[in-house]
Design a protein around this motif. Structure first.
Motif, PDB file in Angstrom:
ATOM      1  N   LYS A   1       0.839  -1.205   0.000  1.00  0.00           N
ATOM      2  CA  LYS A   1       0.000   0.000   0.000  1.00  0.00           C
ATOM      3  C   LYS A   1       0.868   1.246   0.000  1.00  0.00           C
ATOM      4  O   LYS A   1       1.789   1.375   0.805  1.00  0.00           O
ATOM      5  CB  LYS A   1      -0.921   0.027   1.221  1.00  0.00           C
ATOM      6  CG  LYS A   1      -1.627   1.378   1.301  1.00  0.00           C
ATOM      7  CD  LYS A   1      -2.915   1.416   2.007  1.00  0.00           C
ATOM      8  CE  LYS A   1      -3.498   2.843   1.923  1.00  0.00           C
ATOM      9  NZ  LYS A   1      -4.169   3.283   3.110  1.00  0.00           N
TER      10      LYS A   1
ATOM     11  N   GLY B   1      -5.578  10.229   0.285  1.00  0.00           N
ATOM     12  CA  GLY B   1      -4.932  11.499   0.595  1.00  0.00           C
ATOM     13  C   GLY B   1      -5.847  12.673   0.320  1.00  0.00           C
ATOM     14  O   GLY B   1      -7.040  12.637   0.632  1.00  0.00           O
TER      15      GLY B   1
ATOM     16  N   GLY C   1      -9.452  11.848  -2.160  1.00  0.00           N
ATOM     17  CA  GLY C   1     -10.757  11.274  -1.796  1.00  0.00           C
ATOM     18  C   GLY C   1     -11.393  11.842  -0.551  1.00  0.00           C
ATOM     19  O   GLY C   1     -12.600  12.056  -0.496  1.00  0.00           O
TER      20      GLY C   1
ATOM     21  N   ALA D   1     -15.290  12.944   0.257  1.00  0.00           N
ATOM     22  CA  ALA D   1     -16.101  12.064   1.099  1.00  0.00           C
ATOM     23  C   ALA D   1     -16.732  12.868   2.238  1.00  0.00           C
ATOM     24  O   ALA D   1     -17.933  12.738   2.502  1.00  0.00           O
ATOM     25  CB  ALA D   1     -15.239  10.929   1.652  1.00  0.00           C
TER      26      ALA D   1
ATOM     27  N   MET E   1     -10.845   9.804  -7.123  1.00  0.00           N
ATOM     28  CA  MET E   1      -9.931   8.670  -6.947  1.00  0.00           C
ATOM     29  C   MET E   1      -9.436   8.129  -8.293  1.00  0.00           C
ATOM     30  O   MET E   1      -8.284   7.715  -8.413  1.00  0.00           O
ATOM     31  CB  MET E   1     -10.608   7.565  -6.132  1.00  0.00           C
ATOM     32  CG  MET E   1     -10.786   7.923  -4.669  1.00  0.00           C
ATOM     33  SD  MET E   1      -9.264   8.540  -3.877  1.00  0.00           S
ATOM     34  CE  MET E   1      -8.150   7.164  -4.114  1.00  0.00           C
TER      35      MET E   1
ATOM     36  N   GLY F   1      -8.381   3.089  -2.435  1.00  0.00           N
ATOM     37  CA  GLY F   1      -9.537   3.396  -1.597  1.00  0.00           C
ATOM     38  C   GLY F   1     -10.603   4.070  -2.446  1.00  0.00           C
ATOM     39  O   GLY F   1     -10.281   4.891  -3.308  1.00  0.00           O
ATOM     40  N   ASP F   2     -11.871   3.747  -2.208  1.00  0.00           N
ATOM     41  CA  ASP F   2     -12.916   4.159  -3.164  1.00  0.00           C
ATOM     42  C   ASP F   2     -14.264   4.185  -2.437  1.00  0.00           C
ATOM     43  O   ASP F   2     -14.339   3.934  -1.234  1.00  0.00           O
ATOM     44  CB  ASP F   2     -12.934   3.116  -4.318  1.00  0.00           C
ATOM     45  CG  ASP F   2     -13.591   3.608  -5.596  1.00  0.00           C
ATOM     46  OD1 ASP F   2     -14.122   4.734  -5.629  1.00  0.00           O
ATOM     47  OD2 ASP F   2     -13.577   2.834  -6.582  1.00  0.00           O
TER      48      ASP F   2
ATOM     49  N   ILE G   1     -17.462   4.221   2.152  1.00  0.00           N
ATOM     50  CA  ILE G   1     -16.044   4.250   1.759  1.00  0.00           C
ATOM     51  C   ILE G   1     -15.393   2.900   2.046  1.00  0.00           C
ATOM     52  O   ILE G   1     -15.644   2.295   3.093  1.00  0.00           O
ATOM     53  CB  ILE G   1     -15.297   5.346   2.560  1.00  0.00           C
ATOM     54  CG1 ILE G   1     -15.857   6.739   2.255  1.00  0.00           C
ATOM     55  CG2 ILE G   1     -13.786   5.289   2.298  1.00  0.00           C
ATOM     56  CD1 ILE G   1     -15.696   7.214   0.828  1.00  0.00           C
ATOM     57  N   VAL G   2     -14.572   2.444   1.137  1.00  0.00           N
ATOM     58  CA  VAL G   2     -13.684   1.308   1.432  1.00  0.00           C
ATOM     59  C   VAL G   2     -12.266   1.880   1.451  1.00  0.00           C
ATOM     60  O   VAL G   2     -11.858   2.585   0.530  1.00  0.00           O
ATOM     61  CB  VAL G   2     -13.835   0.154   0.414  1.00  0.00           C
ATOM     62  CG1 VAL G   2     -13.493   0.574  -1.016  1.00  0.00           C
ATOM     63  CG2 VAL G   2     -12.975  -1.039   0.822  1.00  0.00           C
ATOM     64  N   SER G   3     -11.549   1.619   2.545  1.00  0.00           N
ATOM     65  CA  SER G   3     -10.194   2.170   2.639  1.00  0.00           C
ATOM     66  C   SER G   3      -9.207   1.260   1.920  1.00  0.00           C
ATOM     67  O   SER G   3      -9.448   0.057   1.737  1.00  0.00           O
ATOM     68  CB  SER G   3      -9.777   2.331   4.102  1.00  0.00           C
ATOM     69  OG  SER G   3      -9.561   1.059   4.663  1.00  0.00           O
TER      70      SER G   3
ATOM     71  N   ASP H   1      -6.553   0.218   3.187  1.00  0.00           N
ATOM     72  CA  ASP H   1      -6.121  -0.810   4.152  1.00  0.00           C
ATOM     73  C   ASP H   1      -7.026  -2.045   4.091  1.00  0.00           C
ATOM     74  O   ASP H   1      -6.558  -3.180   4.153  1.00  0.00           O
ATOM     75  CB  ASP H   1      -6.148  -0.263   5.584  1.00  0.00           C
ATOM     76  CG  ASP H   1      -5.019   0.728   5.850  1.00  0.00           C
ATOM     77  OD1 ASP H   1      -4.353   1.138   4.877  1.00  0.00           O
ATOM     78  OD2 ASP H   1      -4.815   1.095   7.016  1.00  0.00           O
TER      79      ASP H   1
HETATM   80  O1  IP8 Z   1      -6.851   6.678   2.114  1.00  0.00           O
HETATM   81  C1  IP8 Z   1      -9.942   6.192   1.641  1.00  0.00           C
HETATM   82  O2  IP8 Z   1      -8.866   5.294   1.501  1.00  0.00           O
HETATM   83  P1  IP8 Z   1      -7.587   5.418   2.450  1.00  0.00           P
HETATM   84  C2  IP8 Z   1     -10.778   6.237   0.352  1.00  0.00           C
HETATM   85  O3  IP8 Z   1      -6.785   4.194   2.185  1.00  0.00           O
HETATM   86  C3  IP8 Z   1     -11.605   7.455   0.164  1.00  0.00           C
HETATM   87  O4  IP8 Z   1      -8.101   5.449   3.881  1.00  0.00           O
HETATM   88  C4  IP8 Z   1     -12.298   7.560  -1.125  1.00  0.00           C
HETATM   89  C5  IP8 Z   1     -11.766   8.432   1.028  1.00  0.00           C
END
Ligand code: IP8
Length: 246
Positions: free
Chosen positions: A7, A49, A52, A56, A80, A136-137, A148-150, A152
């Motif tokens: 990641k 970062g 997204g 959100a 994204m 992340g999306d 939201i799916v991160s 991680d």
């Molecule tokens: O930056 C967040 O993903 P992360 C995804 O891995 C969005 O926590 C779209 C906020």
């Protein structure tokens, strides 16, 4: 063949202080490290970062709070996709055969918020010599519209399902830090770091370090958290930063 899931933290590759702004220098730096790596199978995941997260929060969408507003989907996913295009093109400049996997198009959550991410496509991409890139999306969430799916969550889902050998988190911190801000080299149980990190139950959903460590201890593959200057060492098979192995 050995599979690595890596990641790239959103705050590493974007400028946190300016919406929708890349940290181009840092993205070049990590793309160089990936381009130079001698590695069998690699799946990349990048965070959001400054692309997204503010979209959100403008739409009031989080991992637990959903929205059925199509504008929320288009804004968050669109931002994204834009970031993903930057990541892909910097990798292509280094001849990394990176191809996009758009989580919104393939993943979903059920009414218990359980993530479903089919990985057959990713496995086939790896078999054909590609480097799949996820990010992340937003994901469609039964009963909530989208949430939201991160990145991680995507890392742990892919790593678990494809039985990854190594997992890496290239982050803005050099590892998990103790109370004196020194990097803890290895974590093998939550109890050993509970004093520093606090209770794991009270954390995560927003991706705090405690929840991250707790999730990684259960992964079944060793995971490392390290800063960008250790990315080459990680890709060379070393264990920089903090190694988490339950
Ligand atoms: O930056 C967040 O993903 P992360 C995804 O891995 C969005 O926590 C779209 C906020």
């Amino acid at each position: 063949m050995s599979l690595t899931v890596l990641k790239l933290g959103g705050s590493v590759i974007t400028d946190k202080d300016r919406p929708d702004t890349l940290d181009g220098e840092m993205l070049d730096y990590v793309a160089d490290a990936v381009g130079d790596a001698q590695i069998d199978d690699l799946v990349l995941v990048h965070g959001a970062g400054s692309f997204g997260h503010h979209h959100a929060s403008e739409h009031g969408v989080s991992k637990t709070v959903g929205s059925s507003d199509v504008a929320a989907v288009i804004d968050i996913h669109g931002a994204m996709e834009t970031l993903d295009q930057f990541v892909l093109s910097r990798l292509h400049e280094r001849d990394v055969p990176a191809v996009p996997v758009h989580p919104f198009s393939v993943a979903s959550r059920d009414s218990d918020a359980e993530l479903s991410l089919p990985v057959q496509q990713i496995a086939t991409m790896l078999g054909e010599g590609f480097v799949p890139v996820l990010y992340g999306d937003v994901v469609v969430h039964e009963g909530k519209g989208v949430t939201i799916v991160s990145g991680d969550e995507l890392v742990t889902s892919v790593a678990r399902q494809l039985d990854a050998d190594r997992v890496g988190f290239c982050s803005t911190v050099p590892g998990v830090l103790d109370e004196d801000d020194a990097v803890i080299p290895e974590i093998t149980s939550y109890e050993s770091v509970a004093d520093v990190l606090g209770e794991s139950e009270s954390t995560d959903v927003t991706g705090g370090m405690a929840g991250k460590v707790a999730a990684l201890l259960e992964l079944g593959a060793p995971a490392s958290i390290f800063a960008p200057d250790d990315l080459t060492a990680f890709l060379d098979g070393e264990n920089p930063g903090t190694r988490i192995d339950g």
